[in-house]
Design a protein around this motif. Structure first.
Motif, PDB file in Angstrom:
ATOM      1  N   HIS A 143       0.509  -1.004   0.011  1.00  0.00           N
ATOM      2  CA  HIS A 143       0.301   0.195   0.380  1.00  0.00           C
ATOM      3  C   HIS A 143       0.724   1.603  -0.194  1.00  0.00           C
ATOM      4  O   HIS A 143       1.360   1.350   0.959  1.00  0.00           O
ATOM      5  N   LEU A 144       1.411   1.944  -1.319  1.00  0.00           N
ATOM      6  CA  LEU A 144       1.199   3.356  -0.966  1.00  0.00           C
ATOM      7  C   LEU A 144       0.149   4.322  -0.946  1.00  0.00           C
ATOM      8  O   LEU A 144      -0.131   4.086  -1.612  1.00  0.00           O
ATOM      9  N   LEU A 145       0.957   5.385   0.089  1.00  0.00           N
ATOM     10  CA  LEU A 145      -0.145   6.275   0.192  1.00  0.00           C
ATOM     11  C   LEU A 145       0.874   7.718  -0.132  1.00  0.00           C
ATOM     12  O   LEU A 145       2.000   7.691   0.045  1.00  0.00           O
ATOM     13  N   ILE A 146       0.160   8.592  -1.215  1.00  0.00           N
ATOM     14  CA  ILE A 146       0.672   9.858  -1.501  1.00  0.00           C
ATOM     15  C   ILE A 146       0.215  11.346  -1.422  1.00  0.00           C
ATOM     16  O   ILE A 146      -1.085  11.139  -0.564  1.00  0.00           O
ATOM     17  N   ASP A 147       1.202  11.762  -0.487  1.00  0.00           N
ATOM     18  CA  ASP A 147       0.721  13.202  -0.153  1.00  0.00           C
ATOM     19  C   ASP A 147      -0.626  13.268   1.012  1.00  0.00           C
ATOM     20  O   ASP A 147      -1.264  14.126   0.405  1.00  0.00           O
ATOM     21  N   PRO A 148      -0.184  12.481   1.789  1.00  0.00           N
ATOM     22  CA  PRO A 148      -1.551  12.996   3.595  1.00  0.00           C
ATOM     23  C   PRO A 148      -2.134  13.916   3.221  1.00  0.00           C
ATOM     24  O   PRO A 148      -0.855  14.685   4.288  1.00  0.00           O
ATOM     25  N   PHE A 149      -3.155  14.616   3.027  1.00  0.00           N
ATOM     26  CA  PHE A 149      -3.662  15.662   3.903  1.00  0.00           C
ATOM     27  C   PHE A 149      -4.881  15.589   4.170  1.00  0.00           C
ATOM     28  O   PHE A 149      -6.241  15.850   3.402  1.00  0.00           O
ATOM     29  N   ILE A 150      -5.246  14.857   5.486  1.00  0.00           N
ATOM     30  CA  ILE A 150      -6.542  14.510   5.299  1.00  0.00           C
ATOM     31  C   ILE A 150      -7.620  15.137   6.351  1.00  0.00           C
ATOM     32  O   ILE A 150      -8.672  15.752   6.301  1.00  0.00           O
ATOM     33  N   THR A 151      -6.589  15.152   7.436  1.00  0.00           N
ATOM     34  CA  THR A 151      -7.361  15.926   9.294  1.00  0.00           C
ATOM     35  C   THR A 151      -7.743  17.824   8.663  1.00  0.00           C
ATOM     36  O   THR A 151      -9.112  18.072   9.309  1.00  0.00           O
ATOM     37  N   ALA A 152      -7.044  18.270   7.581  1.00  0.00           N
ATOM     38  CA  ALA A 152      -7.891  19.850   7.706  1.00  0.00           C
ATOM     39  C   ALA A 152      -8.078  19.633   6.164  1.00  0.00           C
ATOM     40  O   ALA A 152      -8.589  21.042   5.977  1.00  0.00           O
ATOM     41  N   ASN A 153      -8.201  18.468   5.692  1.00  0.00           N
ATOM     42  CA  ASN A 153      -9.726  18.934   4.886  1.00  0.00           C
ATOM     43  C   ASN A 153     -11.066  18.338   4.756  1.00  0.00           C
ATOM     44  O   ASN A 153     -11.296  17.138   4.813  1.00  0.00           O
ATOM     45  N   SER A 188       7.522  25.101  -5.834  1.00  0.00           N
ATOM     46  CA  SER A 188       8.878  24.787  -4.843  1.00  0.00           C
ATOM     47  C   SER A 188       8.036  24.114  -3.757  1.00  0.00           C
ATOM     48  O   SER A 188       7.038  23.251  -3.925  1.00  0.00           O
ATOM     49  N   SER A 189       8.679  24.683  -2.535  1.00  0.00           N
ATOM     50  CA  SER A 189       8.625  23.184  -1.783  1.00  0.00           C
ATOM     51  C   SER A 189       9.425  24.549  -0.660  1.00  0.00           C
ATOM     52  O   SER A 189      10.208  24.202  -0.414  1.00  0.00           O
ATOM     53  N   VAL A 190       8.982  24.119   0.960  1.00  0.00           N
ATOM     54  CA  VAL A 190       9.151  24.103   2.022  1.00  0.00           C
ATOM     55  C   VAL A 190       8.559  23.675   2.987  1.00  0.00           C
ATOM     56  O   VAL A 190       6.970  23.614   2.980  1.00  0.00           O
ATOM     57  N   LEU A 191       8.882  23.345   3.807  1.00  0.00           N
ATOM     58  CA  LEU A 191       8.237  22.462   4.765  1.00  0.00           C
ATOM     59  C   LEU A 191       7.066  23.459   5.941  1.00  0.00           C
ATOM     60  O   LEU A 191       8.132  24.321   6.105  1.00  0.00           O
ATOM     61  N   PRO A 192       6.229  22.810   6.393  1.00  0.00           N
ATOM     62  CA  PRO A 192       5.532  23.374   7.612  1.00  0.00           C
ATOM     63  C   PRO A 192       5.928  24.272   8.582  1.00  0.00           C
ATOM     64  O   PRO A 192       5.998  25.254   8.878  1.00  0.00           O
ATOM     65  N   ASP A 193       6.637  23.938   9.091  1.00  0.00           N
ATOM     66  CA  ASP A 193       7.965  24.796   9.838  1.00  0.00           C
ATOM     67  C   ASP A 193       8.819  25.681   9.750  1.00  0.00           C
ATOM     68  O   ASP A 193       9.854  26.169  10.398  1.00  0.00           O
ATOM     69  N   VAL A 205       2.118  17.004   3.520  1.00  0.00           N
ATOM     70  CA  VAL A 205       2.844  16.114   4.259  1.00  0.00           C
ATOM     71  C   VAL A 205       1.878  15.808   5.268  1.00  0.00           C
ATOM     72  O   VAL A 205       2.519  15.543   6.606  1.00  0.00           O
ATOM     73  N   MET A 206       0.567  16.724   5.510  1.00  0.00           N
ATOM     74  CA  MET A 206       0.216  17.500   6.996  1.00  0.00           C
ATOM     75  C   MET A 206       0.428  16.295   7.576  1.00  0.00           C
ATOM     76  O   MET A 206      -0.162  15.985   8.638  1.00  0.00           O
ATOM     77  N   ASP A 207      -0.563  15.136   7.486  1.00  0.00           N
ATOM     78  CA  ASP A 207      -0.694  13.679   8.012  1.00  0.00           C
ATOM     79  C   ASP A 207       0.248  12.401   8.036  1.00  0.00           C
ATOM     80  O   ASP A 207      -0.321  11.659   8.499  1.00  0.00           O
ATOM     81  N   ALA A 208       1.218  12.888   7.593  1.00  0.00           N
ATOM     82  CA  ALA A 208       2.426  11.878   6.883  1.00  0.00           C
ATOM     83  C   ALA A 208       2.744  11.419   8.248  1.00  0.00           C
ATOM     84  O   ALA A 208       3.367  10.364   8.475  1.00  0.00           O
ATOM     85  N   GLU A 209       3.728  12.662   9.300  1.00  0.00           N
ATOM     86  CA  GLU A 209       4.116  12.224  10.853  1.00  0.00           C
ATOM     87  C   GLU A 209       2.965  10.977  11.173  1.00  0.00           C
ATOM     88  O   GLU A 209       3.573  10.069  11.567  1.00  0.00           O
ATOM     89  N   ARG A 210       1.987  11.502  11.606  1.00  0.00           N
ATOM     90  CA  ARG A 210       0.916  10.340  12.088  1.00  0.00           C
ATOM     91  C   ARG A 210       1.164   9.178  11.534  1.00  0.00           C
ATOM     92  O   ARG A 210       0.637   8.449  12.234  1.00  0.00           O
ATOM     93  N   ILE A 211       0.512   9.090   9.928  1.00  0.00           N
ATOM     94  CA  ILE A 211       0.621   7.503   9.662  1.00  0.00           C
ATOM     95  C   ILE A 211       1.866   7.361   9.314  1.00  0.00           C
ATOM     96  O   ILE A 211       2.011   5.902  10.418  1.00  0.00           O
ATOM     97  N   ALA A 212       2.951   7.664   9.364  1.00  0.00           N
ATOM     98  CA  ALA A 212       4.097   7.050   9.691  1.00  0.00           C
ATOM     99  C   ALA A 212       4.927   6.565  10.904  1.00  0.00           C
ATOM    100  O   ALA A 212       4.700   4.965  11.092  1.00  0.00           O
TER     101      ALA A 212
END
Ligand code: NI
Ligand code: MN
Length: 226
Positions: free
Chosen positions: A19-29, A111-116, A55-62
């Protein structure tokens, strides 16, 4: 290959028994309210770039699944610094064989910058090749001549392209992209989530049809087999 849609730019891809998951952004959507982020399956989490809407939910799912995070070097390293050790960094033009097939990290113009605020490296897309099917996940990108290289050298079964305009390609550029990559079957992403990227679905489907292409607008929570 089974493709599931979880809203915005988030897809599940079942390939080679993984199972591959791409770009998880769920909890804020709000559009993905019916998707339960805590039951999604993931062996690999592929991140195209560092923006929060990818990337919003990547850490939680990982952390729940132990899935390997595959992204560019900078993003992979950022997750390592957060205590996630199962990461794999790539860079543009590079290909890697995993248990399920191969992944190539390809160019995207964005472009690409992380949330922090951490530098998120350069954004990209993925070409995912399983035993029977190949899918191109473009990530957030403009139309670019680099897509012609994909058309010249890959044999795509389906392409997941942004169509919402404003932050990425819009519908008309995505039709040109489909020409460049020589793939007439497109799944739309990165539309409707925010007011600037709301689209008229019927018009978008018609624009693709006029160009001799199929645009699939998946239902959130829905799946298709390709
Ligand atoms: Ni973005
Ligand atoms: Mn985005």
């Amino acid at each position: 290959m089974k493709i599931s849609y979880y809203g915005h730019a988030c897809f599940g891809i079942e390939v080679g028994g993984k199972h591959l998951l791409i770009d998880p952004f769920i909890t804020a959507n709000p559009l993905a309210a019916k998707v339960d982020v805590d039951t999604l399956k993931a062996d690999y989490i592929l991140l195209t770039h560092g923006h929060g809407d990818h990337v919003m939910d990547a850490e939680r799912i990982a952390k729940r699944t132990g899935a390997m995070i595959v992204s560019n070097y900078e993003i992979a390293t950022w997750y390592e610094s957060k205590g996630i050790t199962n990461v794999h960094g790539m860079n543009h033009g590079g290909q890697r064989t995993f248990e399920f097939g191969t992944v190539k990290f390809v160019n995207a113009v964005h472009s690409s910058v992380l949330p922090d605020g951490t530098y998120g490296g350069n954004p990209g897309g993925f070409i995912i090749r399983g035993a029977e099917r190949t899918v191109y996940v473009a990530g957030d990108t403009a139309l670019t001549m680099d897509m012609k290289l994909i058309g010249d050298y890959e044999n795509l079964d389906v392409a997941i392209l942004p169509i919402g305009d404003n932050f990425t390609m819009g519908v008309s550029d995505a039709v040109i992209c489909a020409d460049f990559i020589r793939c007439n079957r497109v799944i739309g992403m990165h539309f409707d989530t925010f007011p600037p990227i709301e689209i008229n679905h019927a018009e978008a489907v018609n624009t693709f049809a006029e160009g001799g292409k199929e645009l699939i607008l998946m239902e959130i929570g829905g799946s298709i087999e390709i």
